[in-house]
Design a protein around this motif. Sequence first.
Motif: not given
Length: 256
Positions: A190-218
């Motif tokens: 469902q997430v064809r385009y993912l944009r993340v603000d302040e990426y340097q501020a992400t913690n481990r759970p947020q990082y894992r969520l991003i990797r999950h959501l980007a797993a198909v379209h990248g």
Amino acid sequence: LLIVAGAGSGKTRVIVHRLAHILARGLAPPHQVVAVTFTNKAAGEMKERVERLVGADRGGAQVSTFHSWCLRYLRRHADRLGYTSGFLVYDEADQAALVKECLAGLSIDDKTYSPRLFRNRISSAKNQGLDPDAFERAKESLQDDLVSRVYALYQRRLKECDAMDFDDLIGKVLELFAARADLARAAAEQVRYLRVDEYQATNRPQYRLIRHLAAVHGNVCAVGDPDQSIYRFRFADINNILSFEQDFPGTRIIKL
């Protein structure tokens, strides 16, 4: 795409125009365009600016905080984890009261050990991606042992009350994705385009969520500044932005 941008360099303008371009060109329907940031204020301003560029009728991208996105998702799927769709989200006062209940239930003197200490330690554990079992395995001191016992009981009581706390929202989505590969893939599709603000501020759970959501379209566009970290207290991990090229092969880096 990684946009390295310091304060005052115009990154919000870049973000807004990129979102508007995707919507105006019809590269994806609005519900498949997701942008996550850290505050409701930033998300609201970004959404307004995009709609001013493309018109409210062509807006509708999912622009929100990490936690808001997870809350919406869990409202639809929490039953898979044993919650109702109307589960409660405890605020700080609710959490404090529940911690005090847990201390009483475990015969831990709340005059000797402050309830705030346990609430802060539990929040820190969740922001590091540690559930009660992982925290139990990692404990090193007498205080850790007490926190581990309170943490386990606290989570059980939350579940009995059909409730989660704010820090649970991301963790419960990750728990669901781990248990149900079909839901994880459907969410990523469902997430064809993912944009993340302040990426340097992400913690481990947020990082894992991003990797999950980007797993198909990248299609991940992240904006950040490795020279600043505004959420160290929430265990922001600078390695997330430093390893972006390794995590997403073929990355293009643009410096503003």
